[in-house]
Design a protein around this motif. Structure first.
Motif, short mmCIF file in Angstrom:
data_model
loop_
_atom_site.label_atom_id
_atom_site.label_comp_id
_atom_site.label_asym_id
_atom_site.label_seq_id
_atom_site.Cartn_x
_atom_site.Cartn_y
_atom_site.Cartn_z
N LEU A 16 4.64 10.00 -7.32
CA LEU A 16 5.67 10.17 -8.34
C LEU A 16 5.09 10.33 -9.74
O LEU A 16 5.70 10.97 -10.59
N SER A 17 3.90 9.77 -9.98
CA SER A 17 3.28 9.91 -11.29
C SER A 17 2.42 11.15 -11.40
O SER A 17 1.83 11.40 -12.45
N GLY A 18 2.32 11.94 -10.33
CA GLY A 18 1.58 13.20 -10.38
C GLY A 18 0.08 13.00 -10.42
O GLY A 18 -0.62 13.62 -11.23
N GLU A 19 -0.45 12.13 -9.57
CA GLU A 19 -1.88 11.85 -9.52
C GLU A 19 -2.44 12.20 -8.14
O GLU A 19 -2.58 11.32 -7.28
N PRO A 20 -2.76 13.47 -7.91
CA PRO A 20 -3.26 13.87 -6.58
C PRO A 20 -4.51 13.12 -6.12
O PRO A 20 -4.56 12.68 -4.97
N PRO A 21 -5.53 12.93 -6.99
CA PRO A 21 -6.73 12.21 -6.51
C PRO A 21 -6.40 10.80 -6.02
O PRO A 21 -6.90 10.35 -4.99
N ARG A 22 -5.55 10.09 -6.77
CA ARG A 22 -5.19 8.72 -6.40
C ARG A 22 -4.42 8.70 -5.08
O ARG A 22 -4.67 7.84 -4.22
N ALA A 23 -3.50 9.66 -4.90
CA ALA A 23 -2.71 9.70 -3.68
C ALA A 23 -3.58 10.02 -2.46
O ALA A 23 -3.49 9.34 -1.43
N LEU A 24 -4.45 11.02 -2.59
CA LEU A 24 -5.28 11.41 -1.46
C LEU A 24 -6.34 10.35 -1.15
O LEU A 24 -6.71 10.15 0.01
N THR A 25 -6.82 9.67 -2.19
CA THR A 25 -7.75 8.56 -1.97
C THR A 25 -7.06 7.44 -1.21
O THR A 25 -7.65 6.80 -0.33
N GLY A 26 -5.79 7.20 -1.55
CA GLY A 26 -5.03 6.19 -0.83
C GLY A 26 -4.85 6.53 0.63
O GLY A 26 -4.96 5.67 1.51
N VAL A 27 -4.59 7.81 0.93
CA VAL A 27 -4.46 8.25 2.31
C VAL A 27 -5.78 8.07 3.05
O VAL A 27 -5.82 7.61 4.20
N LEU A 28 -6.88 8.41 2.38
CA LEU A 28 -8.20 8.25 2.99
C LEU A 28 -8.49 6.79 3.29
O LEU A 28 -9.00 6.45 4.36
N GLY A 29 -8.13 5.91 2.33
CA GLY A 29 -8.36 4.48 2.55
C GLY A 29 -7.59 3.95 3.75
O GLY A 29 -8.12 3.19 4.56
N LEU A 30 -6.33 4.36 3.89
CA LEU A 30 -5.53 3.92 5.03
C LEU A 30 -6.09 4.47 6.34
O LEU A 30 -6.09 3.78 7.36
N SER A 31 -6.58 5.72 6.29
CA SER A 31 -7.17 6.31 7.49
C SER A 31 -8.43 5.56 7.90
O SER A 31 -8.66 5.30 9.09
N ASN A 32 -9.25 5.18 6.91
CA ASN A 32 -10.48 4.45 7.21
C ASN A 32 -10.20 3.06 7.75
O ASN A 32 -11.03 2.47 8.46
N GLN A 33 -9.03 2.49 7.42
CA GLN A 33 -8.65 1.18 7.94
C GLN A 33 -8.15 1.26 9.38
O GLN A 33 -7.88 0.23 10.01
N ALA B 247 0.83 -1.21 0.00
CA ALA B 247 0.00 0.00 0.00
C ALA B 247 0.86 1.25 0.00
O ALA B 247 0.54 2.25 -0.67
N LEU B 248 1.98 1.23 0.73
CA LEU B 248 2.87 2.38 0.74
C LEU B 248 3.53 2.60 -0.62
O LEU B 248 3.69 3.74 -1.07
N LEU B 249 3.90 1.50 -1.29
CA LEU B 249 4.48 1.63 -2.63
C LEU B 249 3.47 2.18 -3.62
O LEU B 249 3.81 3.00 -4.49
N ASP B 250 2.20 1.75 -3.51
CA ASP B 250 1.15 2.29 -4.39
C ASP B 250 0.97 3.78 -4.15
O ASP B 250 0.77 4.55 -5.10
N LEU B 251 1.03 4.19 -2.89
CA LEU B 251 0.90 5.61 -2.56
C LEU B 251 2.09 6.39 -3.12
O LEU B 251 1.92 7.48 -3.67
N ALA B 252 3.30 5.84 -2.99
CA ALA B 252 4.48 6.49 -3.54
C ALA B 252 4.40 6.60 -5.05
O ALA B 252 4.78 7.62 -5.65
N ALA B 253 3.88 5.56 -5.71
CA ALA B 253 3.74 5.58 -7.17
C ALA B 253 2.77 6.66 -7.61
O ALA B 253 3.00 7.35 -8.63
N ALA B 254 1.69 6.85 -6.84
CA ALA B 254 0.73 7.91 -7.18
C ALA B 254 1.36 9.28 -7.05
O ALA B 254 1.12 10.18 -7.87
#
Length: 376
Positions: A263-280, A254-261
């Motif tokens: 590095l690829s310049g995808e703010p929605p994907r990165a912030l969604t990933g943070v939200l998902g981890l917070s909800n967990q 999950a951390l690598l997926d967040l880092a990939a988002a």
């Protein structure tokens, strides 16, 4: 019978069982073999890396009652079967005293200890004093111990242990042999966890083992304590997703997926990933700290060809890190890592840790000539 926690049940009993401290075990074993055992030792290092355990092993090796032990090549390892070995392991040997440094802070306690030194051991070869958290002694107690520590009777050995060696006076350091215990690599902790689970007949997957080993952060005792916790949740099988929920951790994938988002310049994907981890239930501050370590791993993988010794990761994790690092320019990767390092302070200090992640985005992706490069 009351339950014995894994950290006690699987505590190393001999030098060969010590993990990650070969420099200590080999030196002590050679000293016994050559009959060059010092009169005082200082074991220092972070919590849970084997300081007190090594002190007990050394005490058993010196006092083992097996014929031929205590000096020749056949007696380097304690037999673990004689009365001395059993009693030292249980903490009931009258000739081996384990002392809490916080309880021996005054001069009077040191005087009582000194008065008992001239008397020979009741049964064992040596009278051994193991002083844990020795940095808690007062200055007057240290001063009272100086002469005794430098020239104790030949049948007395001192083993001091501390997590804060900078608090130990220089006059004491000059009178002891100092051993610095290292933090244990995650791969060695993972191997030990697999061994314990195999003996306990509990099934597991690699992700569960990796999560526990990574969260232990170099401490074997912490790893076994965490393992006890996750086994209580599911005593039949450890599953990565369940371990992640119980410990409130984000998996390395999950951390690598967040880092990939990022590095690829995808703010929605990165912030969604943070939200998902917070909800967990993951602690966002801990997620930010772990993500900073991931960026460090990516920089190392980008700049170095041989990463086996530099990255404390499994083979599969190293492969994924190298693949992600190969897709990013080195200068951009270093800029993102430095920018996130600055943004991490805001996440750690914020009352609402998720809020600074949005602001940090500009720091990560602003141009090096931009005025934002010093922060948002």
């Amino acid at each position: 019978m009351s339950y014995v926690v894994l950290a006690r049940k699987w505590r190393p009993m001999s030098f060969r069982d010590l993990i990650g401290q070969e420099h200590v075990s080999r030196t002590l074993a050679n000293a016994i073999e050559q009959q060059r055992v010092a009169h005082a030792f200082l074991f220092t290092g972070v919590r849970g890396v084997g300081k007190t355990t090594s002190a007990r092993i050394l005490a058993k090796a010196l006092n083992c009652l097996r014929p031929g032990s205590g000096g020749d090549a056949h007696g380097l390892e304690p037999c673990l079967a004689c009365a001395a070995c059993r009693e030292i392991a249980e903490g009931t040997d009258v000739d081996v005293r384990e002392i809490d440094g916080a309880s021996y802070t005054g001069v009077d306690e040191i005087r009582k200890l000194q008065e008992s030194l001239p008397y020979r051991p009741t049964r064992d070869r040596y009278k051994i004093f193991i002083v844990d958290e020795v940095h808690m002694l007062s200055q007057n107690a240290w001063n009272a111990l100086l002469k005794t520590l430098e020239e104790p009777p030949p049948h007395v050995k001192f083993i001091l242990a501390t997590t804060e060696v900078h608090k130990v006076p220089v006059t004491i350091l000059s009178r002891v042999q100092r051993f610095d215990f290292k933090m244990i690599p995650s791969r060695l902790i993972a191997e030990r966890i697999r061994h314990v689970l195999d003996k306990e007949q509990i099934q597991t997957d690699e992700r569960a083992v990796a999560l526990v080993a990574r969260e232990a952060r170099g401490s074997m005792r912490d790893a076994l304590s965490l393992l006890d916790q996750v086994i209580a949740f599911n005593p039949k099988q450890l599953i990565g997703d369940e371990v992640s929920r119980v410990l409130g951790l984000a998996g390395y994938t999950a951390l690598l997926d967040l880092a990939a988002a990022v590095l690829s310049g995808e703010p929605p994907r990165a912030l969604t990933g943070v939200l998902g981890l917070s909800n967990q239930g993951c602690d966002i501050t801990v997620v930010a700290k772990d993500l900073l370590s991931v960026f460090r791993d990516l920089v190392v993988a980008k700049l170095c060809k041989d990463t086996d010794e530099l990255l404390d990761l499994s083979d599969e994790e190293q492969r994924r890190v190298r693949e992600l690092a190969a897709r990013v320019d080195a200068s951009d990767l270093m800029r993102v890592q430095q920018g996130f390092a600055k943004g991490f302070d805001d996440v750690a200090r914020s009352a609402e840790p998720r809020a600074p992640w949005r602001c940090c985005w500009h720091v990560w992706h602003c141009d090096r000539s931009c005025s934002h490069s010093t922060g948002c």
